[in-house]
Design a protein around this motif. Structure first.
Motif, short mmCIF file in Angstrom:
data_model
loop_
_atom_site.label_atom_id
_atom_site.label_comp_id
_atom_site.label_asym_id
_atom_site.label_seq_id
_atom_site.Cartn_x
_atom_site.Cartn_y
_atom_site.Cartn_z
N GLN A 137 -48.23 30.15 104.30
CA GLN A 137 -48.99 29.22 105.11
C GLN A 137 -48.09 28.52 106.11
O GLN A 137 -46.94 28.19 105.80
CB GLN A 137 -49.66 28.19 104.21
N GLU A 173 -46.41 25.70 107.91
CA GLU A 173 -46.10 24.34 107.45
C GLU A 173 -45.64 23.43 108.58
O GLU A 173 -45.41 22.25 108.38
CB GLU A 173 -45.05 24.40 106.34
N GLY A 174 -45.47 24.02 109.76
CA GLY A 174 -45.07 23.19 110.89
C GLY A 174 -44.20 23.96 111.87
O GLY A 174 -43.83 25.10 111.63
N THR A 220 -42.32 27.35 110.59
CA THR A 220 -41.90 27.51 109.20
C THR A 220 -43.12 27.90 108.38
O THR A 220 -44.17 27.25 108.44
CB THR A 220 -41.31 26.20 108.66
N GLU A 246 -42.44 17.22 112.18
CA GLU A 246 -42.60 18.61 112.59
C GLU A 246 -43.20 19.50 111.51
O GLU A 246 -44.06 20.33 111.78
CB GLU A 246 -41.24 19.20 113.00
N CYS A 247 -42.69 19.35 110.30
CA CYS A 247 -43.12 20.25 109.23
C CYS A 247 -43.34 19.48 107.94
O CYS A 247 -42.70 18.46 107.70
CB CYS A 247 -42.03 21.28 108.90
N VAL A 248 -44.22 20.05 107.11
CA VAL A 248 -44.34 19.58 105.74
C VAL A 248 -44.01 20.77 104.85
O VAL A 248 -44.79 21.72 104.77
CB VAL A 248 -45.76 19.07 105.43
N LEU A 249 -42.82 20.76 104.25
CA LEU A 249 -42.41 21.86 103.39
C LEU A 249 -42.97 21.56 102.01
O LEU A 249 -42.50 20.67 101.31
CB LEU A 249 -40.88 21.98 103.37
N ARG A 250 -43.99 22.31 101.64
CA ARG A 250 -44.74 21.97 100.44
C ARG A 250 -43.95 22.23 99.17
O ARG A 250 -43.37 23.30 99.01
CB ARG A 250 -46.06 22.75 100.40
#
Lengths: 185, 177
Positions: free
Chosen positions: A152, A154-155, A172, B145-149
């Motif tokens: 998925q 993620e940004g 990412t 920028e991102c959410v690294l789950r």
């Protein structure tokens, strides 16, 4: 040996290094990854020594054809493995353009990621893909191949690298074990 | 070399500070927000100090309070990629009840990154449960920028990692020259 449908993954041997170096130094291939240097054999040997042999957190494989085991079509890896957080980055390259198509890309990635969850006991695999880079024979970017397997978005990280003379951003993708199970099992 | 903010100033790491920095690094409050999972020994700290002197891809600083010249924390620019002109920031303030000092030091650090080191992108990773840090970074102008789950395991459970960054023109627009 880690087997897929038509390919299998095996450990990197010293005799593979020359071909790997050639693919690594290919200017077209460099557009897909962070590396910008032109590498020499000495550096390649050092990488082999430090990463492939002596680094637990670095799992690198050559990708070979089941029907022709001597034929190496690419390489792939689960790198920066973090044992406490149970995560790793996915890297791969189908260096032989004849096999850079949906069937073999999917086979390689699927085999590797299954290994990550089922054997390395990871909880998360991620990949960083540079913008809009068509990969393979059809007009498809790497994003698609990862999304097929449950990854998925993620940004996006802005201006992370310079390719073809200008800054490019990256996306990412992350795949948790629960995503993988839902999509692929 | 001194990098000066309004409430704080930054200096290079001194051998005499190593022990106090090590104590702070090992304290639960600060350690939980760093990547290090081991207890840092004197020997490890000493080796880190020697290595970072020669490491061209990182810059480490002590943070001092302008009021009383007391050491209050540590910050750094790490993973400096001189080709892509990017670096990762890190910071902690160990002394409590110093409102605004962390932000001040971080701003001084970032200004140094953009104006002196000619960087293009400064980024950082923040654990999703570190709400105080996140709100401070957004206030300074960092963009999410991102959410690294579930990328981080701490205190018995997974949490997310939030990636934030700032680009040089964003800095110039917000803070001028």
């Amino acid at each position: 040996m880690i087997t897929g449908k038509k390919i299998f993954l095996s450990a990197v041997e010293k005799k593979d290094l020359e071909q790997l170096l050639e693919w690594r130094n290919n200017a077209d291939n460099r557009r897909f990854y962070r590396e910008y240097r032109e590498l020499n054999m000495q550096q390649q040997l050092m990488w082999y020594e430090t990463r492939c042999i002596n680094d637990d957190s670095w799992n690198y494989f050559t990708v070979r054809l089941k029907q022709e085991p001597e034929k190496m079509i690419g390489y792939c890896g689960l790198i920066y493995v973090d044992r406490i957080n149970k995560s790793a980055e996915s890297a791969f390259e189908i260096g032989d353009l004849k096999y850079r198509n949906a069937e073999f890309i999917n086979d390689t990635l699927r085999t590797k990621i299954e290994y990550a969850f089922d054997n390395l006991n990871l909880n998360r695999v991620w990949a960083e893909i540079f913008d809009n880079k068509v990969y393979g024979d059809k007009n498809i970017t790497l994003d698609y191949y990862y999304q097929q397997l449950g990854f998925q978005c993620e940004g996006r990280k802005r201006d992370v690298a310079i390719k073809d003379g200008r800054y490019v951003s990256s996306t990412t993708y992350g795949c948790l074990k629960e995503d993988w199970i839902q999509k692929c099992q | 070399m001194s990098i000066i903010g309004e409430k704080t100033y930054l200096t290079c790491i001194k051998k005499s500070s190593l022990e106090i920095l090590r104590t702070w690094r090992n304290s639960e409050d600060i350690k939980q927000y760093t990547r290090e999972y081991r207890e840092i020994s004197e020997e490890m700290q000493s080796q880190w100090f020697e290595k970072q002197i020669h490491n061209k891809s990182q810059l480490n600083f002590e943070i001092y309070s302008n009021d009383n010249n007391c050491l209050i924390g540590q910050c750094s620019l790490a993973n400096i990629n001189w080709t892509y002109r990017s670096a990762e920031f890190g910071i902690y303030i160990a002394v409590s009840n110093l409102r605004g000092y962390g932000s001040d030091a971080l701003k001084a650090l970032i200004k140094h990154g953009f104006y002196e080191l000619n960087l293009h992108r400064i980024y950082g990773e923040v654990y999703s449960n570190n709400l105080r840090a996140l709100s401070a970074f957004y206030k300074i102008g960092f963009v999410k920028e991102c959410v690294l789950r579930k990328a981080k395991f701490m205190n018995g459970d997974y949490c997310d990692i939030i990636c934030v960054s700032m680009l040089e023109d964003e800095w110039r627009e917000k803070y001028g020259k």
